[in-house]
Design an enzyme around this catalytic site. Structure first.
Site, PDB file in Angstrom:
ATOM      1  N   ASP A 107       0.870  -1.164   0.000  1.00 22.53           N
ATOM      2  CA  ASP A 107       0.000   0.000   0.000  1.00 22.53           C
ATOM      3  C   ASP A 107       0.913   1.222   0.000  1.00 22.53           C
ATOM      4  O   ASP A 107       1.696   1.404   0.929  1.00 22.53           O
ATOM      5  CB  ASP A 107      -0.875  -0.026   1.261  1.00 22.53           C
ATOM      6  CG  ASP A 107      -2.169   0.720   1.089  1.00 22.53           C
ATOM      7  OD1 ASP A 107      -2.126   1.830   0.537  1.00 22.53           O
ATOM      8  OD2 ASP A 107      -3.211   0.207   1.527  1.00 22.53           O
ATOM      9  N   ASP A 209      -2.797   4.697  -2.587  1.00 22.26           N
ATOM     10  CA  ASP A 209      -3.830   5.325  -1.781  1.00 22.26           C
ATOM     11  C   ASP A 209      -4.297   6.643  -2.411  1.00 22.26           C
ATOM     12  O   ASP A 209      -3.480   7.453  -2.862  1.00 22.26           O
ATOM     13  CB  ASP A 209      -3.220   5.599  -0.392  1.00 22.26           C
ATOM     14  CG  ASP A 209      -4.241   5.975   0.652  1.00 22.26           C
ATOM     15  OD1 ASP A 209      -5.108   5.138   0.944  1.00 22.26           O
ATOM     16  OD2 ASP A 209      -4.170   7.105   1.176  1.00 22.26           O
ATOM     17  N   GLU A 273      -6.407   3.528  -6.025  1.00 20.38           N
ATOM     18  CA  GLU A 273      -7.663   3.700  -5.274  1.00 20.38           C
ATOM     19  C   GLU A 273      -8.340   4.958  -5.793  1.00 20.38           C
ATOM     20  O   GLU A 273      -7.794   6.060  -5.675  1.00 20.38           O
ATOM     21  CB  GLU A 273      -7.393   3.849  -3.773  1.00 20.38           C
ATOM     22  CG  GLU A 273      -8.701   3.922  -2.988  1.00 20.38           C
ATOM     23  CD  GLU A 273      -8.620   4.644  -1.646  1.00 20.38           C
ATOM     24  OE1 GLU A 273      -9.535   4.462  -0.841  1.00 20.38           O
ATOM     25  OE2 GLU A 273      -7.656   5.407  -1.424  1.00 20.38           O
ATOM     26  N   HIS A 334     -11.190  -2.083   3.728  1.00 22.77           N
ATOM     27  CA  HIS A 334     -11.111  -1.670   5.128  1.00 22.77           C
ATOM     28  C   HIS A 334     -11.829  -0.347   5.393  1.00 22.77           C
ATOM     29  O   HIS A 334     -11.813   0.133   6.522  1.00 22.77           O
ATOM     30  CB  HIS A 334      -9.636  -1.554   5.529  1.00 22.77           C
ATOM     31  CG  HIS A 334      -8.920  -0.499   4.744  1.00 22.77           C
ATOM     32  ND1 HIS A 334      -8.727  -0.615   3.372  1.00 22.77           N
ATOM     33  CD2 HIS A 334      -8.400   0.698   5.092  1.00 22.77           C
ATOM     34  CE1 HIS A 334      -8.110   0.471   2.939  1.00 22.77           C
ATOM     35  NE2 HIS A 334      -7.898   1.277   3.955  1.00 22.77           N
ATOM     36  N   ASP A 335     -12.405   0.251   4.356  1.00 24.99           N
ATOM     37  CA  ASP A 335     -13.095   1.533   4.521  1.00 24.99           C
ATOM     38  C   ASP A 335     -14.608   1.405   4.414  1.00 24.99           C
ATOM     39  O   ASP A 335     -15.326   2.377   4.670  1.00 24.99           O
ATOM     40  CB  ASP A 335     -12.637   2.526   3.434  1.00 24.99           C
ATOM     41  CG  ASP A 335     -11.173   2.889   3.560  1.00 24.99           C
ATOM     42  OD1 ASP A 335     -10.686   2.993   4.695  1.00 24.99           O
ATOM     43  OD2 ASP A 335     -10.520   3.074   2.513  1.00 24.99           O
TER      44      ASP A 335
HETATM   45  C1  GLC Z   1      -7.672   5.798   1.775  1.00 26.94           C
HETATM   46  C2  GLC Z   1      -7.536   4.653   2.735  1.00 26.94           C
HETATM   47  C3  GLC Z   1      -8.152   5.049   4.041  1.00 26.94           C
HETATM   48  C4  GLC Z   1      -7.407   6.236   4.590  1.00 26.94           C
HETATM   49  C5  GLC Z   1      -7.372   7.368   3.576  1.00 26.94           C
HETATM   50  C6  GLC Z   1      -6.360   8.388   3.949  1.00 26.94           C
HETATM   51  O1  GLC Z   1      -8.982   6.059   1.444  1.00 26.94           O
HETATM   52  O2  GLC Z   1      -8.079   3.492   2.180  1.00 26.94           O
HETATM   53  O3  GLC Z   1      -8.162   4.003   4.969  1.00 26.94           O
HETATM   54  O4  GLC Z   1      -7.994   6.672   5.771  1.00 26.94           O
HETATM   55  O5  GLC Z   1      -7.028   6.919   2.294  1.00 26.94           O
HETATM   56  O6  GLC Z   1      -5.066   7.896   3.743  1.00 26.94           O
END
Ligand code: GLC
Length: 540
Positions: A107, A209, A273, A334-335
């Protein structure tokens, strides 16, 4: 565009056929008795992942971090936080995973660092520090101070005032996560070096990310108000994110990241992402496919569970893909709320069958394969900073991040200590050990479908063709050469008839309902409530 992704001259890269499994390392396996998972724990569970049959693991961040956002606030891009282990543990993990035929995807969190990162400490130390411009600093506006109206994704203004130097810094997330200035070439160079650090250690790719956030409007214009905002939603939704992300210059930045990976052999993969509408999402493949290999497709995370709706979104996605762009599908992360909680146990099986039979690389989230449900996390147990900032709106992510349930032992086989988040109440019944020994479990179905996807090129790289169906039935054909598979899914709780295309007969090779296994079907089929099956029709 429907057959091999990479054209006839070259075999498709591994990630076209591969299946990705996301591990949230805090919650996978603890080996040192602190209630938090670690890298040694992932090594311990490799035999399970091999048994399940997945091709790659994407590991959420394990870099040194004050953990304000549980590792998404990175204080050093080139090391391992002691809570997760050491670089030596990481090297052992890469070696052991590769030995087991499992690739490693890291990640990468390039949009922001921790406010404890030495770069930010330097940057905030004075206005003329050489790293000042590595972050986004602005003078106060004469009226209300803040440089513009942008809102943090976790609520509140996205600007924090630094009294010592008299300017505001921008943070799309927590104030402990200042945004880097990706318009600065020195930032790009430093981040490319961080990628190389891990590529040299043998990693097979990165999930990047919030990749669509990296570049912000050059003039920092105010975002327009969202006329569709409803009370009770996250504060970030008050505004349309027109100027704070998804800017045209982002594609050049991504092409440069991609070039860093392409300089290495072994088809290192770049996953982005991206939460954007389809037509914006597909731009992230790059105009000539020089962007992300797999811009994450989150359609299923938010889709209403309705056959017609899902059929339409598959069609829209297939139509929007650029020539040669390889699709992908995600069922959980995880979100977002866990799929089994959204759909219930019976439809969780249908979702598994959908994910593993669609055209495109599937990504599954740890624990979804045993049907883990959202675990209520309240009061003093709450850890997620978003829930703490914007309480009681149902935004909290802790329920999706609870410890993996391995067996019946206290601590569910995850830990011998108090776990950092509470265990699900049902861990003694819902765990890997129990599910492995039950041929009708969701886990057994996942394993069967994963194996089938590996055996059947029609499922991994074959063409997708939707079949006419009514009511709650979603049906499609996957074809590769003379191999034709038909997938029939009942997304509802009532029996429904389905007419196989005329002249087509076949044998059920995977089924949610054991009794259907091996059946020969033709003509009209009565599909049971919550039933799904895969039929092989071509000569073999
Ligand atoms: C992404 C991650 C999330 C995090 C955010 C800030 O969306 O998946 O868990 O809080 O970025 O880094």
């Amino acid at each position: 565009m429907n057959d091999e992704a990479a054209g006839a001259d070259r075999p498709a890269p591994w990630w076209v056929r591969g299946i990705v499994y996301q591990i949230y390392p805090r919650s996978f396996q603890d080996t040192n008795g602190d209630g938090v998972g670690d890298l040694a724990g992932i090594i311990r569970r490799l035999p399970y992942l091999q048994w399940l049959g997945i091709d790659a693991i994407w590991i959420s961040p394990f870099y040194p971090s004050p953990m304000a956002d549980f590792g998404y606030d990175v204080a050093d891009y080139c090391d391992v936080d002691p809570i997760f282990g050491t670089l030596a543990d990481f090297d052992r993990l890469v070696a052991a995973a590769h030995e087991a035929g499992i690739r490693i995807i890291l990640d990468f969190v390039p949009n922001h660092t921790s406010n404890q990162h030495p770069w930010f400490l330097e940057s905030r130390s004075s206005r003329d520090n050489p790293k000042r411009d590595w972050y986004v600093w602005k003078d106060p506006r004469p009226d209300d101070g803040v440089p513009n109206n942008w809102i943090s994704n976790f609520g509140g203004s996205a600007w924090t005032f630094d009294a010592a130097t008299g300017q505001y810094y921008y943070h799309a997330f927590l104030k402990e996560q200042p945004d880097l200035n990706w318009r600065n070439p020195a930032v790009r160079a430093a981040m490319h070096d961080a990628l190389r650090f891990w590529l040299d250690r043998g990693v097979d790719g990165f999930r990047v990310d919030v990749i669509w956030h990296l570049i912000k409007d050059g003039e920092f214009r105010d975002n327009p108000v969202n006329p569709g905002y409803e009370m009770g939603r996250a504060e970030i939704e008050r505004l349309l994110q027109v100027y704070s992300c998804d800017q045209p210059e982002i594609h050049q930045v991504i092409a440069e990241l991609r070039a860093v990976l392409d300089a290495y052999d072994g088809d290192r993969v770049l996953i982005g992402e991206i939460y954007l509408p389809l037509e914006r999402l597909v731009a992230y493949y790059g105009e000539n496919l020089e962007g992300a290999h797999l811009p994450f497709n989150f359609q299923l995370l938010q889709a209403a569970w309705d056959a017609r709706h899902i059929r339409a979104l598959i069609a829209e996605y297939e139509a929007a893909l650029p020539d040669g762009g390889w699709p992908n599908w995600v069922l959980g992360n995880h979100d977002r709320p866990r799929i089994a909680g959204r759909l219930g146990p019976a439809q969780a099986k249908i979702a598994a069958m959908l994910l593993l039979t669609l055209r495109g690389t599937p990504t599954l989230y740890y624990g979804d394969e045993i049907g883990m449900e959202p675990v209520p996390v309240t009061g003093a147990d709450i850890r997620d900073p978003w829930e703490l900032n914007e309480p009681d709106l149902g935004l909290g992510r802790d329920p999706s991040r609870t410890p993996m349930q391995w067996d019946r032992s206290p601590g569910a086989g995850f830990t011998e200590a108090k776990p950092w988040l509470p265990l699900a109440r049902d861990w003694q019944d819902r765990n890997v050990e129990v599910a492995m020994n039950d041929p009708d479990s969701l886990l057994s179905l996942y394993r069967r479908l994963i194996a089938l996807r590996r055996e059947e090129e029609a499922l991994s790289v074959g063409a997708y063709l939707e079949l006419a169906a009514e009511g709650d039935i979603l049906a499609y054909q996957r074809t590769y050469g003379d191999h034709v598979l038909v997938v029939v899914l009942n997304l509802g709780h009532h029996a429904m008839p389905f007419d196989l295309p005329p002249g087509l007969a076949g044998e059920v090779i995977a089924a949610t309902h054991g009794a259907r296994d091996g059946a020969r079907l033709t003509g009209r089929v009565e599909v049971a409530p919550d039933e799904g099956f895969v039929l092989r029709t071509a000569p073999h």
